[in-house]
Design an enzyme around this catalytic site. Sequence first.
Site, short mmCIF file in Angstrom:
data_model
loop_
_atom_site.label_atom_id
_atom_site.label_comp_id
_atom_site.label_asym_id
_atom_site.label_seq_id
_atom_site.Cartn_x
_atom_site.Cartn_y
_atom_site.Cartn_z
N GLU A 116 -4.94 -6.56 14.48
CA GLU A 116 -4.43 -5.25 14.05
C GLU A 116 -5.56 -4.22 14.05
O GLU A 116 -5.34 -3.03 14.26
CB GLU A 116 -3.79 -5.35 12.65
CG GLU A 116 -2.96 -4.15 12.30
CD GLU A 116 -2.05 -4.36 11.10
OE1 GLU A 116 -0.85 -4.68 11.29
OE2 GLU A 116 -2.52 -4.21 9.95
N LYS A 130 0.83 -1.21 0.00
CA LYS A 130 0.00 0.00 0.00
C LYS A 130 0.86 1.26 0.00
O LYS A 130 0.68 2.16 -0.78
CB LYS A 130 -0.95 -0.01 1.21
CG LYS A 130 -1.83 1.21 1.24
CD LYS A 130 -2.86 1.15 2.33
CE LYS A 130 -3.62 2.49 2.34
NZ LYS A 130 -4.58 2.60 3.42
N GLU A 177 10.55 -4.79 4.32
CA GLU A 177 10.58 -6.20 3.90
C GLU A 177 10.29 -6.33 2.41
O GLU A 177 10.98 -7.02 1.67
CB GLU A 177 9.54 -7.02 4.68
CG GLU A 177 9.81 -7.20 6.15
CD GLU A 177 9.30 -6.05 7.01
OE1 GLU A 177 9.03 -4.94 6.48
OE2 GLU A 177 9.18 -6.25 8.23
N HIS A 207 -5.15 -32.88 18.34
CA HIS A 207 -4.10 -33.74 18.89
C HIS A 207 -2.93 -32.94 19.43
O HIS A 207 -1.87 -33.50 19.70
CB HIS A 207 -3.65 -34.74 17.81
CG HIS A 207 -4.78 -35.59 17.34
ND1 HIS A 207 -5.15 -36.75 17.98
CD2 HIS A 207 -5.68 -35.40 16.34
CE1 HIS A 207 -6.21 -37.26 17.38
NE2 HIS A 207 -6.56 -36.46 16.38
N LYS A 247 9.13 -0.39 14.10
CA LYS A 247 9.75 -0.11 12.79
C LYS A 247 10.77 1.02 12.94
O LYS A 247 11.86 0.97 12.37
CB LYS A 247 8.69 0.34 11.78
CG LYS A 247 7.75 -0.74 11.30
CD LYS A 247 6.84 -0.16 10.21
CE LYS A 247 5.63 -1.04 9.98
NZ LYS A 247 4.67 -0.45 9.04
N GLY A 265 -4.76 -1.95 4.51
CA GLY A 265 -4.01 -3.12 4.06
C GLY A 265 -4.73 -4.43 4.35
O GLY A 265 -4.87 -5.30 3.48
N ARG A 266 -5.24 -4.59 5.56
CA ARG A 266 -5.86 -5.87 5.94
C ARG A 266 -7.26 -6.03 5.36
O ARG A 266 -7.91 -7.05 5.56
CB ARG A 266 -5.87 -6.03 7.46
CG ARG A 266 -6.51 -4.88 8.19
CD ARG A 266 -6.19 -4.91 9.68
NE ARG A 266 -6.66 -3.72 10.38
CZ ARG A 266 -5.99 -2.58 10.46
NH1 ARG A 266 -4.82 -2.46 9.86
NH2 ARG A 266 -6.48 -1.56 11.11
O1 F6P Z 1 3.18 -2.91 9.68
C1 F6P Z 1 1.83 -3.17 9.52
C2 F6P Z 1 1.36 -2.91 8.12
O2 F6P Z 1 1.31 -1.54 7.90
C3 F6P Z 1 0.03 -3.55 7.84
O3 F6P Z 1 -1.04 -2.79 8.25
C4 F6P Z 1 0.10 -3.74 6.36
O4 F6P Z 1 -0.84 -4.68 5.92
C5 F6P Z 1 1.52 -4.20 6.20
O5 F6P Z 1 2.25 -3.46 7.17
C6 F6P Z 1 2.11 -3.97 4.85
O6 F6P Z 1 2.12 -2.61 4.50
P1 F6P Z 1 2.27 -2.18 2.99
O7 F6P Z 1 1.15 -2.77 2.22
O8 F6P Z 1 2.23 -0.68 3.00
O9 F6P Z 1 3.58 -2.70 2.50
#
Ligand code: F6P
Length: 491
Positions: free
Chosen positions: A322, A177, A183, A353, A463, A236-237
């Site tokens: 979240e 987003k 990452e 189990h 972060k 995002g979610r």
């Molecule tokens: O760190 C949490 C978050 O901001 C989530 O809300 C989001 O889904 C994820 O990181 C990834 O963010 P982006 O889509 O901006 O890479």
Amino acid sequence: MEQKSIRRLDELFAAEPDRLSKLSFEAAGIYFDWSKTHLDQELIGDFLGRAEAAGFARARESLFSGAIVNASEGRPATHVAERGSGSPEDVDLASARRLRMRALVDAIEGGAFGDVTGILHIGIGGSVLGPALLVDALGRRSPQFNVRFLSNIDGAAFDDAVRPLDPQSTIVVVASKTFTTLETLTNFEAARTWLSAAGVGDPDGRVVAVTANPEAAVAQGIDETRVLQFGEGVGGRYSLWSSVGVTAALALGWNEFEALLEGAAEMDRHFRFAETSANVPLLAAFADRLYAEQFGCQTRGQFAYDERLRLLPFYLQQLEMESNGKSVTNAGKPVANPTAPVTWGGTGTDAQHAVFQLLHQGTVLVPVEFVAVREGDDAQDPEHHRLLLLNAFAQGAALMQGRESDDPQRSYCGNRPSATVLLDRLDARSLGALIAFYEHRTFANAVLLGINPFDQFGVELGKQIARQIAEGSDEESLDPSTRALIERAGV
Ligand code: F6P
């Protein structure tokens, strides 16, 4: 809300001969059985009063009309518009963006990217959990592409993801987003190196970016014709309905993606228009509040009794934790009640189990949720599926009934609540409706609590400190334990 003495589940069933019909519902073709929870008509009446006092109807209309419901960020939450349920302007904008996405899907299918055998989808959190769930749940029988999802910054995850892919015929979908996530950008860079090292002529030409920040994607070298934009109002979610779903649309086919949106829209209509007293996401939220607030439960277990839904618990963890893992109200005041429980789960029957011992006899009361599908996978031996289903139902019965024994080690106290969600079949439409149910239940909980489910400031501090460590700046401000770890690991 006033604390009341709550009867045992077996007493509730005995006292209310029509309990099952009153507490089981059908919405968007899905059966929901909340009769094995401690909700009764009196409690529901109290919660309905609380929903009214909390302005539930107004808040729900604000969501669907595109008003600012995410006050701390000054934004609407427009994920419902992605499936046609929002304001006309938001729906038009989402449709126009979907048309671009469709054109790109058609172009890829039509050979514009040459012979494509694989998709490497890079993203994290909401930019991967939804697409991975969709492809894993619905894409098992259509191996048109080899789809791999890459989220963790760990190089081992990168190696695992690309190992089965042919770089010459793989396209890379980078979903973010913000297009600033460490990452995702690190993995994107590694993917470019991987393509170049394999002699792919124009590595950037094989990349599709999905983002609400198209300028940042273009600045990373991706041609704007391959940048799919989605709206800032899509959290995002909540984003799998938007162009974040492009990998699923490619893997499953466009018609399946449309069916997913239609299923979600059907659940939207239920949530928006059903009477509050028969509104399934709202009633489910009442049970959530009951357990969190009156039983003091700090956790909820969600178990998918279907291998195809094995990623659902992970998806729900982000959605619920979240969204509602907050401590202050919309007005910035401390919340009066516990908010989101720790949401965890697994797959039945494996979990039986491993962790069900505690659910039956532990000192922690865990409201449990079973998600099952009446029809199994076509290719499966029907007997497997019969055994799977009856195990889910047996667990719910055992948790509720319990069994006394002279031997305390062999006693089950019972009266342990569970809810069951039963789909007729698992297809794009029913999965869309199921996910939308969970979204609306999360929203309903937030309204009852007076919190904002659409921001996530809680993830920011970690972060920032990671960045501080990476840059080697201001290390003296860190505590001795953290400084020693940094030094010992040499990072
Ligand atoms: O760190 C949490 C978050 O901001 C989530 O809300 C989001 O889904 C994820 O990181 C990834 O963010 P982006 O889509 O901006 O890479």
